[in-house]
Design a protein around this motif. Sequence first.
Motif, short mmCIF file in Angstrom:
data_model
loop_
_atom_site.label_atom_id
_atom_site.label_comp_id
_atom_site.label_asym_id
_atom_site.label_seq_id
_atom_site.Cartn_x
_atom_site.Cartn_y
_atom_site.Cartn_z
N ARG A 165 0.56 -1.09 11.54
CA ARG A 165 0.85 -0.24 10.39
C ARG A 165 2.10 0.59 10.64
O ARG A 165 2.93 0.75 9.74
N LEU A 166 2.24 1.10 11.84
CA LEU A 166 3.41 1.89 12.19
C LEU A 166 4.69 1.07 12.01
O LEU A 166 5.67 1.54 11.42
N GLU A 167 4.65 -0.17 12.45
CA GLU A 167 5.81 -1.06 12.28
C GLU A 167 6.08 -1.32 10.80
O GLU A 167 7.23 -1.26 10.35
N ARG A 168 5.05 -1.59 10.04
CA ARG A 168 5.21 -1.86 8.60
C ARG A 168 5.79 -0.65 7.88
O ARG A 168 6.71 -0.78 7.06
N PHE A 169 5.26 0.54 8.17
CA PHE A 169 5.71 1.74 7.49
C PHE A 169 7.15 2.09 7.83
O PHE A 169 7.92 2.50 6.96
N THR A 170 7.54 1.92 9.09
CA THR A 170 8.93 2.20 9.46
C THR A 170 9.86 1.13 8.89
O THR A 170 11.00 1.43 8.53
N ASP A 171 9.37 -0.11 8.78
CA ASP A 171 10.17 -1.17 8.15
C ASP A 171 10.41 -0.88 6.67
O ASP A 171 11.39 -1.36 6.09
#
Length: 177
Positions: free
Chosen positions: A98-104
């Motif tokens: 989720r952290l990766e998705r949100f920063t993307d």
Amino acid sequence: MAGWLARLKSEKTTDTCATETTKTPPNEDKGVFVGFVASPLAPFQKSGADDLVAEATHTVAANDSKVAAPAPASDPDLWCWPASPAMNSGEIDLFLKRLERFTDKGLIVPAAEALADKLVQRDREGDDRRLCLECAYLQGFNYWRCGNWQTAEVVRAGLVPDLVMMLQRCPGFRLTP
């Protein structure tokens, strides 16, 4: 009913109060230790732990080894959720995705971490609401638009950040694979 009470009163028990202090040897000048002697409250039940210790000692003596056998690998999630508030392995993996998705999608790391942590709590509570940031139809980077806007009943382009980061029940939601 009075029979057991009479037996209890007549039964002799050991004194469980501390009686006298132990004395340290007279030639000890490094300090003084004072201990008290008392008998245990009740006899201990044999738990089987003594047999395990004796067996382990016998095994080490038989092998003539000074190195103890390694402890068996335990479950890394043993003391994690639901036993404590700590995240288990599955929650950590999902948190990182989720952290990766949100920063993307354009969020700064502190905001993305806060949202991912909020979703961990949501999952634990069984809440069925979702973020637009989790949706496969969300398009854009910091200027978001909904690819399923008719079913979701929102504007096509220019979704406001408060809407994108708000937990909601959306009829057009599809989880990102």
